[in-house]
Design an enzyme around this catalytic site. Structure first.
Site, PDB file in Angstrom:
ATOM      1  CE  LYS A  20      22.295 -16.504  13.619  1.00 54.63           C
ATOM      2  NZ  LYS A  20      21.205 -16.343  12.644  1.00 54.63           N
ATOM      3  CD  GLU A  76      32.469  -4.349   7.699  1.00 49.09           C
ATOM      4  OE1 GLU A  76      31.968  -3.439   7.373  1.00 49.09           O
ATOM      5  OE2 GLU A  76      33.676  -4.560   7.564  1.00 49.09           O
ATOM      6  CB  CYS A  89      25.615  -2.417   3.963  1.00 49.77           C
ATOM      7  SG  CYS A  89      27.098  -3.304   3.145  1.00 49.77           S
ATOM      8  CD  GLU A 148      20.492   0.322   7.096  1.00 51.68           C
ATOM      9  OE1 GLU A 148      20.591   0.063   7.899  1.00 51.68           O
ATOM     10  OE2 GLU A 148      21.315  -0.083   6.066  1.00 51.68           O
TER      11      GLU A 148
HETATM   12  P1  NAD Z   1      20.161  -8.380  11.835  1.00 53.23           P
HETATM   13  O1  NAD Z   1      21.068  -7.411  12.795  1.00 53.23           O
HETATM   14  O2  NAD Z   1      18.675  -8.330  11.896  1.00 53.23           O
HETATM   15  O3  NAD Z   1      20.562  -9.696  11.660  1.00 53.23           O
HETATM   16  C1  NAD Z   1      21.535 -10.186  11.362  1.00 53.23           C
HETATM   17  C2  NAD Z   1      21.936 -11.389  11.793  1.00 53.23           C
HETATM   18  O4  NAD Z   1      21.966 -11.317  13.390  1.00 53.23           O
HETATM   19  C3  NAD Z   1      21.120 -12.670  11.718  1.00 53.23           C
HETATM   20  O5  NAD Z   1      21.949 -13.653  11.424  1.00 53.23           O
HETATM   21  C4  NAD Z   1      20.379 -12.782  13.060  1.00 53.23           C
HETATM   22  O6  NAD Z   1      19.661 -13.713  13.070  1.00 53.23           O
HETATM   23  C5  NAD Z   1      21.618 -12.450  13.957  1.00 53.23           C
HETATM   24  N1  NAD Z   1      20.897 -12.123  15.494  1.00 53.23           N
HETATM   25  C6  NAD Z   1      19.677 -11.715  15.712  1.00 53.23           C
HETATM   26  N2  NAD Z   1      19.742 -11.113  16.980  1.00 53.23           N
HETATM   27  C7  NAD Z   1      21.005 -11.552  17.549  1.00 53.23           C
HETATM   28  C8  NAD Z   1      21.655 -11.357  18.751  1.00 53.23           C
HETATM   29  N3  NAD Z   1      21.034 -10.796  19.699  1.00 53.23           N
HETATM   30  N4  NAD Z   1      23.132 -11.790  18.824  1.00 53.23           N
HETATM   31  C9  NAD Z   1      23.601 -12.056  17.997  1.00 53.23           C
HETATM   32  N5  NAD Z   1      23.097 -12.242  16.408  1.00 53.23           N
HETATM   33  C10 NAD Z   1      21.812 -11.799  16.563  1.00 53.23           C
HETATM   34  O7  NAD Z   1      20.429  -7.584  10.276  1.00 53.23           O
HETATM   35  P2  NAD Z   1      19.526  -7.873   8.961  1.00 53.23           P
HETATM   36  O8  NAD Z   1      18.160  -7.269   9.073  1.00 53.23           O
HETATM   37  O9  NAD Z   1      19.743  -9.349   8.613  1.00 53.23           O
HETATM   38  O10 NAD Z   1      20.628  -7.241   7.905  1.00 53.23           O
HETATM   39  C11 NAD Z   1      20.117  -5.965   7.636  1.00 53.23           C
HETATM   40  C12 NAD Z   1      21.230  -4.792   8.127  1.00 53.23           C
HETATM   41  O11 NAD Z   1      22.541  -5.027   7.815  1.00 53.23           O
HETATM   42  C13 NAD Z   1      21.190  -3.504   7.457  1.00 53.23           C
HETATM   43  O12 NAD Z   1      21.125  -2.570   8.699  1.00 53.23           O
HETATM   44  C14 NAD Z   1      22.492  -3.318   6.537  1.00 53.23           C
HETATM   45  O13 NAD Z   1      22.642  -2.075   6.670  1.00 53.23           O
HETATM   46  C15 NAD Z   1      23.379  -4.295   7.453  1.00 53.23           C
HETATM   47  N6  NAD Z   1      24.356  -4.852   6.541  1.00 53.23           N
HETATM   48  C16 NAD Z   1      25.652  -4.310   6.769  1.00 53.23           C
HETATM   49  C17 NAD Z   1      26.663  -4.783   5.929  1.00 53.23           C
HETATM   50  C18 NAD Z   1      27.954  -3.980   6.005  1.00 53.23           C
HETATM   51  O14 NAD Z   1      29.033  -4.622   5.430  1.00 53.23           O
HETATM   52  N7  NAD Z   1      28.271  -2.905   6.883  1.00 53.23           N
HETATM   53  C19 NAD Z   1      26.307  -5.530   4.893  1.00 53.23           C
HETATM   54  C20 NAD Z   1      25.165  -6.008   4.701  1.00 53.23           C
HETATM   55  C21 NAD Z   1      24.102  -5.521   5.506  1.00 53.23           C
END
Ligand code: NAD
Length: 470
Positions: free
Chosen positions: A172, A248, A282, A376
């Protein structure tokens, strides 16, 4: 390719839906395409397809699964330019440099590497004292939930090791960037049996598909990349079913510059450490601690490098930076940049600008306690902090709850390594920051996550151990 409709693949075929949602190009505000709006019932169909495909895929010879990963790499190479353009249009990053062609190339490279490793079996004891063998078995249906910053590459990091080890997948993508994943899964379905990789897309409003996946009894593992806040929710939802989890999550990586550096020599490295993908990475360097002896010179060298970076629509070959990927993130970045500017000295950027093209911004003379340092930013705004005692810099670097990456910059590699070992983070770099490799485990400590991806350890995360004693 522009403005076409994209389809979900479930059970090896396009899965029609009646509703769609629009995906916007952050550079222009124009609609890139319409993505399917999956309902809870569509998710049920996808999980059922993955569950039905699991026994045969788990029983498929290891060599055949390795060959399928290679075939995916070849398919991606054939469609690399189409994929890259789609990533640029929905996410904003430029085609060139460390942009969307790099992302498409990374997908093929990761797929090839994943083909080359195996979960493996281990013999712990043999002979008169008894035999002990450790087998690695696939878990079942894996739910993959991805973010919008490196959308197709991160989907690959989730899907490839899962299928390599005999699991089946429902992925997803983020509602901001679903199209490149839809294309990627379509390509995968050209080489995989029906139901092995399925995709659902939705805008989180009609049905929060990620939350439903995390709660689904037939999804045995969740691999999630995204924010710490969402990761915590997933962990709570998944706990009653003992789902396997790899999380992650967010980072706030510190870089520490020791007093013996040559500022001009490290400026380019520092810049890309902080500003790769407009800081929306990230493990980008999100706070920079610089020793007072070289503080002014490092600030000057970094600003002069950053000042000459062209920014524009990612489809223009001359653009090195694009827009911030969406309005939600832009607003977060703007608020943190404003908080930084209140207490710090703006050396570059800030101010007014067009659309989502936030200027590359560097703010000096800040300290822990300012929101731009403590939170962040996930955007093109780098805070710089002066220190006089390296113990103080280490303490401040470790003071936050995040622990994804970190870096130390010095002409003396051994001195740098000694400081690096004391940083509380999953990956630490010397005189560079953010480089990841398919053969090197990557993951966060503290609130930056649970588990690792990549390499043998990453592959093992898609298996359950079965110990056989005879
Ligand atoms: P987000 O947490 O807002 O969304 C990520 C995903 O989760 C999306 O697909 C979203 O639709 C889904 N989602 C939303 N609510 C949910 C729920 N209640 N249950 C399950 N899934 C749900 O993150 P984002 O804004 O898309 O990404 C940015 C963040 O990701 C930053 O904090 C970044 O540091 C982190 N990130 C981490 C890594 C890593 O490898 N550690 C890599 C890339 C990004």
């Amino acid at each position: 390719m522009e403005n076409q409709e994209y389809a979900m693949f479930i059970d090896g075929a396009k899965h029609p839906v009646s509703e769609t949602f629009s995906v916007y190009n952050p550079a222009t505000g124009e609609i890139v395409g319409e993505a399917p709006q999956a309902s809870a019932a569509d998710l049920e169909t996808a999980v059922a397809a993955a569950k039905a495909a699991f026994p045969a895929w788990a029983a498929t010879p290891d060599a055949d699964r390795a060959a399928a990963c290679l075939a995916i790499a070849d398919k991606v190479d054939e469609h690399a330019e189409e994929l890259a353009r789609l990533i640029t249009m929905e996410q904003g990053k430029p085609l060139g440099g460390v942009g969307s062609r790099f992302e498409a190339g990374g997908i093929a490279a990761w797929a090839r590497y994943t083909s080359s490793i195996a979960a493996g079996e281990q013999t712990l004891a043999e002979g008169d004292g008894g035999n002990v063998a450790v087998h690695r078995k696939p878990i079942g249906v894996v739910g993959s939930i991805t973010p919008w910053n490196w959308p197709a590459l991160i989907a690959t990091w989730h899907i490839l090791p899962a299928i390599r080890t005999g699991n089946t997948v429902v992925v997803k993508p983020s509602p901001y960037t679903p199209l490149s994943t839809l294309l990627l899964v379509e390509l995968m379905n050209q080489v995989l049996p029906a139901g092995v990789v399925n995709v659902v897309t939705g805008d989180d409003k009609a049905a929060n598909l990620g939350a439903l996946m995390s709660a689904h009894k037939d999804v045995r593992k969740i691999i999630f990349t995204g924010s710490t806040a969402t990761g915590s929710k997933i962990a709570a939802t998944a706990a009653p079913m003992m789902k396997r989890l790899t999380l992650e999550l967010g980072g706030n990586d510190a870089g520490i510059v020791l007093p013996d550096v040559d500022p001009a020599a490290i400026a380019e490295g520092l810049f890309w450490a902080g500003f790769i993908n407009m800081g929306q990475t990230c493990a980008a360097m999100k706070r920079l601690y610089v020793h007072e002896d070289v503080y002014d010179a490092v600030c000057d060298a970094l600003v002069s490098y950053a000042a000459n970076i062209p920014m524009g629509n990612g489809l223009d070959e001359g653009s090195v930076m694009g827009p911030i990927a969406n309005r939600m993130q832009y607003d977060k970045v703007k608020a943190l940049a404003d908080a930084g500017a209140k207490e710090g000295r703006v050396l570059l950027g800030g101010g007014e600008h067009d659309g989502l093209f936030f200027p590359l911004t560097i703010i000096a003379d800040l300290d822990n306690g300012n929101p731009l340092v403590d939170e962040e930013q996930f955007g093109p705004v780098l805070p710089i902090i002066k220190y006089s005692d390296v113990e103080d810099a280490i303490a401040k670097a470790n003071a936050l709850e995040t622990g994804l990456g970190g870096s130390v910059w010095s002409s003396d590699t051994e001195a740098a390594k000694a400081v690096a070992q004391r940083l509380e983070c999953g990956t630490v770099w010397i005189n560079q920051h953010g480089m990841i490799r398919p053969d090197a485990p990557f993951g966060g400590t503290k609130m930056s996550g649970i588990g690792v991806e990549f390499g043998q350890e990453g592959l093992h995360a898609y298996t359950d151990i079965q110990t056989m004693i005879s």
